[in-house]
Design an enzyme around this catalytic site. Sequence first.
Site, mmCIF file in Angstrom:
data_model
loop_
_atom_site.group_PDB
_atom_site.id
_atom_site.type_symbol
_atom_site.label_atom_id
_atom_site.label_comp_id
_atom_site.label_asym_id
_atom_site.label_seq_id
_atom_site.Cartn_x
_atom_site.Cartn_y
_atom_site.Cartn_z
ATOM 1 N N CYS A 30 0.727 -1.109 0.002
ATOM 2 C CA CYS A 30 0.317 0.011 -0.058
ATOM 3 C C CYS A 30 0.982 1.206 0.108
ATOM 4 O O CYS A 30 1.630 1.573 0.835
ATOM 5 C CB CYS A 30 -1.046 0.114 1.147
ATOM 6 S SG CYS A 30 -1.751 1.696 1.477
ATOM 7 N N LYS A 57 -10.904 -8.228 6.211
ATOM 8 C CA LYS A 57 -10.287 -7.192 7.312
ATOM 9 C C LYS A 57 -10.388 -7.813 8.318
ATOM 10 O O LYS A 57 -11.364 -8.364 8.834
ATOM 11 C CB LYS A 57 -10.561 -5.796 7.028
ATOM 12 C CG LYS A 57 -10.537 -5.250 5.627
ATOM 13 C CD LYS A 57 -11.477 -4.076 5.591
ATOM 14 C CE LYS A 57 -10.827 -3.296 3.974
ATOM 15 N NZ LYS A 57 -11.735 -2.296 3.675
ATOM 16 N N VAL A 70 -5.614 1.384 5.706
ATOM 17 C CA VAL A 70 -4.246 1.616 6.128
ATOM 18 C C VAL A 70 -3.657 2.855 5.682
ATOM 19 O O VAL A 70 -4.120 3.269 4.243
ATOM 20 C CB VAL A 70 -3.546 0.197 6.172
ATOM 21 C CG1 VAL A 70 -4.248 -1.010 6.870
ATOM 22 C CG2 VAL A 70 -3.408 -0.039 4.536
ATOM 23 N N SER A 83 -2.843 8.892 6.228
ATOM 24 C CA SER A 83 -1.337 8.995 6.096
ATOM 25 C C SER A 83 -0.645 10.258 6.057
ATOM 26 O O SER A 83 0.284 10.306 6.849
ATOM 27 C CB SER A 83 -0.872 8.172 4.478
ATOM 28 O OG SER A 83 -1.612 9.066 3.491
#
Length: 231
Positions: A30, A57, A70, A83
């Site tokens: 990712c 998940k 995430v 992020s």
Amino acid sequence: MSVSRQHLKTGDPNPPLRHDVLRIYSMGFCPFAQRARLVLAAKNIKYEVVNCNLNQKPEFLLERNPAGTVPVLEYQGNVVTESLIICDLLEDLFPDKPLKAKDPFQRAKNRLAVDKFGPIVSLFYKVGYNPNDTEAKGTLRKLLKEYQAFCITKNTNFIGGDQLGMVDLMIWPWIERMHVLGDDIVAEYVPEFKAWIDRMETIPAVQACQISKEKLVQLYAGYFARNAVYD
């Protein structure tokens, strides 16, 4: 750094938490999660990674982030998502080896450089999921050309200045992956932008988080076909 060997899924227990160790819930390839890992590596912060299967998940991920995305940061009883917010928090928590400019005006300009890259991120996925969408691919090429011109006018070794900074780390994961959309896109990189890429590839933090080009092609072939293989 410690990393879970496999992507944990529905029904799997959350590995025991240690109060003094920062944890990132991630997914192995990712790019959003890679942002956080790049910052942690650049600052030499001790941390651990728990990789999660995003098709199945695990409950502990959804408990911490009902959106199921995430990265998720957990540290000393606190949970933070998204992020860019996580990376800003890391800069505040661990001010040694700063990645942001001291001058507030330069910091603002650098954040603008990150925001300016946002449409390219969106188009990366649009083209990846719809490879025959020539209009989207054309727009992606246009925006990449404009972003390169924007970077070149700075006339610095890195996008945010002469030293590696937050801007470089926030956009790098997609530059690292851009070739999965086709060599015709990366073939249009101008020499100055290629030189920046070469400099980035010498950075130990980048090397620590790097995935080979061949592996990325393999991973994203499944991902864009909505049949991601995590392990």
